[in-house]
Design a protein around this motif. Structure first.
Motif, PDB file in Angstrom:
ATOM      1  N   PHE A 129      -1.046  -2.515   3.427  1.00 42.80           N
ATOM      2  CA  PHE A 129      -1.023  -3.334   2.224  1.00 42.80           C
ATOM      3  C   PHE A 129      -1.716  -2.668   1.031  1.00 42.80           C
ATOM      4  O   PHE A 129      -1.774  -3.243  -0.044  1.00 42.80           O
ATOM      5  N   LYS A 130      -2.234  -1.481   1.235  1.00 44.75           N
ATOM      6  CA  LYS A 130      -2.953  -0.794   0.164  1.00 44.75           C
ATOM      7  C   LYS A 130      -1.973  -0.098  -0.779  1.00 44.75           C
ATOM      8  O   LYS A 130      -0.924   0.380  -0.340  1.00 44.75           O
ATOM      9  N   PRO A 131      -2.325  -0.022  -2.054  1.00 46.98           N
ATOM     10  CA  PRO A 131      -1.426   0.618  -3.021  1.00 46.98           C
ATOM     11  C   PRO A 131      -1.215   2.118  -2.761  1.00 46.98           C
ATOM     12  O   PRO A 131      -0.185   2.660  -3.141  1.00 46.98           O
ATOM     13  N   GLU A 152       0.160   7.810   0.529  1.00 42.07           N
ATOM     14  CA  GLU A 152      -0.786   8.920   0.672  1.00 42.07           C
ATOM     15  C   GLU A 152      -1.562   8.812   1.982  1.00 42.07           C
ATOM     16  O   GLU A 152      -1.806   9.817   2.652  1.00 42.07           O
ATOM     17  N   LEU A 153      -1.955   7.588   2.340  1.00 41.74           N
ATOM     18  CA  LEU A 153      -2.672   7.373   3.605  1.00 41.74           C
ATOM     19  C   LEU A 153      -1.802   7.759   4.795  1.00 41.74           C
ATOM     20  O   LEU A 153      -2.269   8.405   5.743  1.00 41.74           O
ATOM     21  N   LEU A 154      -0.534   7.382   4.754  1.00 46.09           N
ATOM     22  CA  LEU A 154       0.401   7.697   5.832  1.00 46.09           C
ATOM     23  C   LEU A 154       0.626   9.206   5.931  1.00 46.09           C
ATOM     24  O   LEU A 154       0.606   9.773   7.027  1.00 46.09           O
ATOM     25  N   LYS A 155       0.813   9.851   4.800  1.00 45.07           N
ATOM     26  CA  LYS A 155       1.021  11.303   4.788  1.00 45.07           C
ATOM     27  C   LYS A 155      -0.195  12.033   5.374  1.00 45.07           C
ATOM     28  O   LYS A 155      -0.047  12.940   6.192  1.00 45.07           O
ATOM     29  N   ALA A 156      -1.378  11.623   4.980  1.00 46.62           N
ATOM     30  CA  ALA A 156      -2.607  12.247   5.484  1.00 46.62           C
ATOM     31  C   ALA A 156      -2.749  12.011   6.987  1.00 46.62           C
ATOM     32  O   ALA A 156      -3.140  12.919   7.731  1.00 46.62           O
TER      33      ALA A 156
END
Length: 94
Positions: A61-63, A67-71
């Motif tokens: 749910f974070k904007p 980027e979080l998924l890629k990292a």
């Protein structure tokens, strides 16, 4: 007869990547359609896993989700293959 539950533990990165993969696969049911023709009961555990991940991951749910998924993907590949070069992430180890 009541069945004994099974517990599976994921790292946060594993959970995030699997959650995204399941969402993509379930959104495009044609991808799974051939596999599910042989055993439609598999939807039950798929829904359970997907729902559990969705309830557990605030990251979805974070904007900055992309980027979080890629990292997370990059870290998992490095963990599996040992280095950024071998993992195919295209990034240089820092």
């Amino acid at each position: 007869m009541e069945e004994e539950p099974i517990t599976i533990t994921f790292t946060r990165d594993q959970a995030l990547v699997l959650s995204d993969w399941l969402y993509q696969a379930m959104d495009r049911s044609d991808v799974l359609e051939e596999l599910l023709k042989t055993d439609r009961a598999v939807w039950s555990p798929i829904y359970t896993i997907s729902g559990t991940l969705e309830k557990s991951l605030v990251e979805i749910f974070k904007p900055d989700y992309d980027e979080l998924l890629k990292a997370a993907r990059q870290r998992l590949l490095v963990d599996m293959y040992g280095s950024h070069e071998e993992s195919g992430t295209g990034t240089v180890a820092s």
